[in-house]
Design an enzyme around this catalytic site. Structure first.
Site, short mmCIF file in Angstrom:
data_model
loop_
_atom_site.label_atom_id
_atom_site.label_comp_id
_atom_site.label_asym_id
_atom_site.label_seq_id
_atom_site.Cartn_x
_atom_site.Cartn_y
_atom_site.Cartn_z
CG ASN A 270 -0.13 0.17 2.50
OD1 ASN A 270 0.99 -0.31 2.63
ND2 ASN A 270 -0.69 0.91 3.43
CB CYS A 272 2.39 4.47 4.34
SG CYS A 272 1.39 5.95 3.99
CD GLU A 274 1.00 1.13 6.18
OE1 GLU A 274 1.90 1.62 5.49
OE2 GLU A 274 -0.12 1.66 6.31
N1 UDP Z 1 -3.87 6.61 3.36
C1 UDP Z 1 -4.37 7.25 2.22
N2 UDP Z 1 -4.43 8.62 2.18
C2 UDP Z 1 -4.05 9.39 3.22
C3 UDP Z 1 -3.52 8.76 4.37
C4 UDP Z 1 -3.47 7.37 4.41
O1 UDP Z 1 -4.73 6.58 1.27
O2 UDP Z 1 -4.14 10.63 3.13
C5 UDP Z 1 -3.81 5.12 3.42
C6 UDP Z 1 -2.47 4.54 3.00
O3 UDP Z 1 -2.68 3.26 2.45
C7 UDP Z 1 -1.74 4.42 4.32
C8 UDP Z 1 -2.87 3.93 5.20
O4 UDP Z 1 -3.99 4.69 4.75
O5 UDP Z 1 -0.68 3.54 4.23
C9 UDP Z 1 -2.70 4.12 6.67
O6 UDP Z 1 -2.28 5.45 6.95
P1 UDP Z 1 -2.46 6.09 8.38
O7 UDP Z 1 -2.19 5.05 9.40
O8 UDP Z 1 -1.67 7.35 8.44
O9 UDP Z 1 -4.03 6.43 8.37
P2 UDP Z 1 -5.03 6.95 9.51
O10 UDP Z 1 -5.92 5.79 9.83
O11 UDP Z 1 -4.26 7.47 10.68
O12 UDP Z 1 -5.80 8.04 8.83
#
Ligand code: UDP
Length: 568
Positions: A270, A272, A274
């Site tokens: 994905n 980021c 992970e």
């Molecule tokens: N992600 C996305 N757009 C964003 C932020 C996150 O598509 O602006 C997706 C991406 O696949 C990332 C995953 O959400 O690896 C998890 O990101 P994060 O943990 O920062 O998300 P949160 O749940 O805190 O919004």
């Protein structure tokens, strides 16, 4: 029923992007309503298995309202609304045909609209100047198509709630690999992409033996030439040193741990990094707030393993329910997700937890604590998944998996960046160290200095807090040179600038050891770090069995997101 206790920042982000609004843009729910909406919606899946819904809904609500566990943003945003798309992570295949390429663009637009991020491997697209049989012309190559994906992402902007995010991966043995490695050298290019080179074991062998390796045309499967492994490695390092891109992923290592090799090969992660996934697979994530898993006074606290075990059990139940409640824009994705039922439980608030335990991020004790805590979470998550399998049946592709013991989920653990949900929870993000101990915030015509709450409490108790110190804290990202701060505090309250890349990588590796999927982590370098420092970091990440590495040299990109003097 407990009331959520949220910081001002948390309320602000919830109001802007998460809470339901009427067609005129007026808020029609409170944060408490949001947690209730999500808890009730996700608990509904229990009914499929004739399990009681109400008690579970209460448990889910409590865990979120106490900020002990939060699911990824799409679950918070979309549960019980028209979209009902609850996953953050997707990987889509990109076939070597016009139909295939534009199908992928269309599907990614639909996913971005629902708040998900997409990863792609561009390795299957024939290299530039290769033959196009139907037209007799020449191919334009994968990088030119990536630009169309990028432009489409720009236009969709995820319905205003979330920026479209993509990962672009290319195998190191693709003939266009040099173009790929340098594709983000110009900072204006491919802004909606993170890019990663997929490193193979053959490549690493050639690199270690100072040899050449083969480039292969994916269309014909034939060798098109040889490249010097060191030259390519150095080019990757040079570009990453320049502005943080590309990252690398160790693709063969990732596939060694692919739980369902018979269902397909992993070719991308994905955005980021992970979450490695099969083509058409999606995964929903959730994170436990480690700073809520301690007991005892700040500086001398201990981990409450009983509470952690309970939270893991409930979180796995929650994330498994999310799969049943999710609706995806493509049937093929639904089929893949329901076949493997992957979930990604991880952590946030790691560095806040260390402060409470009185441990420095850059210490052997911290790294050992990381291993212990993630080892425990992984074990408990597997136990919970096994128990669910007994009740609800193992994941449908279980017979084709590498497991002997039955699990409900093909994977259970992932460390997400938690960029937004850590702000909602009011804690440090993912497993990252603190960036600074104070931030400046501009409110109308006033500038407020916001202190890290744990530091603020200790500084008050020690009687060292005053306006002058606040100013100093806000103007520098490290406290190591501030005279009035006692040495014992300097030792514990380290920020990312004080931490060498080695400790960043050791921390990543400690978590990776007990994580099924991968770990989101940025390895921070000082501005004056050399290319050789970056190279050594890449080698160390490989040696310590990380699944990939992303570095960032301070100040190397003009649009740097985090600066000490941040404002919004
Ligand atoms: N992600 C996305 N757009 C964003 C932020 C996150 O598509 O602006 C997706 C991406 O696949 C990332 C995953 O959400 O690896 C998890 O990101 P994060 O943990 O920062 O998300 P949160 O749940 O805190 O919004």
């Amino acid at each position: 029923m407990i009331e959520p206790d949220l910081s001002e920042n948390s309320i602000r982000i919830l109001e802007a992007r998460y809470l339901k609004k009427d067609p005129d843009g007026n808020l029609i729910e409170t944060p408490k309503d949001m947690f209730l909406r999500v808890a009730n919606n996700i608990a509904e899946a229990n009914a499929i298995y004739d399990e009681p819904v109400d008690k579970t809904a209460e448990e889910f609500y409590e865990m979120m309202a106490k900020l002990e566990f939060l699911p990824n943003s799409p679950t918070l945003m979309n549960a019980d609304n028209d979209l009902q798309q609850l996953s953050a992570c997707f990987v889509l295949p990109v076939e070597d045909s016009m139909d295939g390429i534009f199908d992928a663009i269309k599907n990614s637009a639909l996913i971005h609209k629902s708040g998900g991020g997409t990863g792609f491997s561009f390795s299957r697209i024939r290299p530039k100047n290769d033959i196009v049989k139907t037209t007799g012309g020449v191919a334009s190559g994968p990088i030119s198509f990536m630009r169309i994906f990028d432009e489409a992402t720009n236009t969709v902007k995820q319905g205003g709630k979330r920026r479209g995010a993509n990962m672009g991966v290319m195998r190191v043995d693709h003939p266009d690999i040099r173009d790929f490695i340098t594709s983000k050298e110009d900072e204006d290019q491919l802004n909606n992409f993170n890019i990663s080179v997929a490193i193979t074991e053959d490549f690493m062998e050639a690199y270690q033996n100072n040899e050449k390796y083969e480039l292969i045309n994916p269309r014909t499967g034939k060798i098109t030439g040889l490249e010097d492994a060191s030259e390519i490695f150095n080019l990757i390092v040079e570009m990453a040193h320049k502005n943080g891109e590309p990252g690398i992923i160790f693709l063969d290592k990732i596939n060694e741990e692919n739980p369902t090799p018979e269902i397909g090969e992993i070719e991308s992660t994905n955005p980021c990094g992970e979450q490695p996934l099969l083509p058409f697979e999606a995964c929903n994530l959730g994170s436990i707030n480690l700073s809520k898993m301690t007991e005892g006074p700040i500086g001398e606290a201990e981990i409450n393993y009983d509470k952690l075990a309970e939270t893991v059990k409930k979180a796995v139940h929650f994330l498994d329910n999310v799969i049943d409640m999710s609706e995806f824009p493509l049937d093929k994705i639904t089929e893949m997700v329901q076949g493997n039922r992957k979930i990604g439980l991880g952590v946030m608030g790691y560095s806040d937890m260390l402060l409470k335990l009185g441990l420095a991020y850059n210490s052997q004790e911290a790294v050992e604590t990381a291993e212990n805590i993630m080892g425990f979470i992984n074990k408990k998550a597997r136990e919970a998944s096994h128990k669910l399998a007994k009740r609800r049946g193992p994941f449908p592709n279980f017979e084709k998996s590498i497991y002997e013991k039955e699990y409900r989920n093909a994977t259970t653990t992932t460390i997400a960046p938690t960029g937004s949900i850590s702000i909602i929870a009011g804690t440090s993000s993912g497993i990252e160290p603190l960036f600074a101990l104070a931030y400046e915030r501009h409110v109308i015509d006033e500038t407020l200095v916001e202190l890290h709450p744990i530091f603020a409490q200790i500084a008050e108790e020690r009687g060292i807090m005053n306006d002058e110190l606040k100013e100093k804290l806000a103007s520098q990202s490290s406290i190591q040179k501030i005279d009035e701060i006692p040495d014992d505090l300097k030792e514990i309250f380290v920020t990312s600038h004080d931490i060498t890349p080695e400790w960043h990588i050791k921390t990543q590796a400690a978590f990776q050891k007990y994580v099924d999927n991968a770990v989101s982590k940025t390895i921070n370098f000082k501005n004056n770090a050399s290319k050789n420092d970056v190279k050594e970091a890449y080698e160390l990440a490989y040696k310590l069995d990380c699944k990939g590495i992303t570095i960032y040299r301070d100040g190397s990109r003009s649009g740097q997101v985090l600066t000490t003097k941040s404002s919004d």
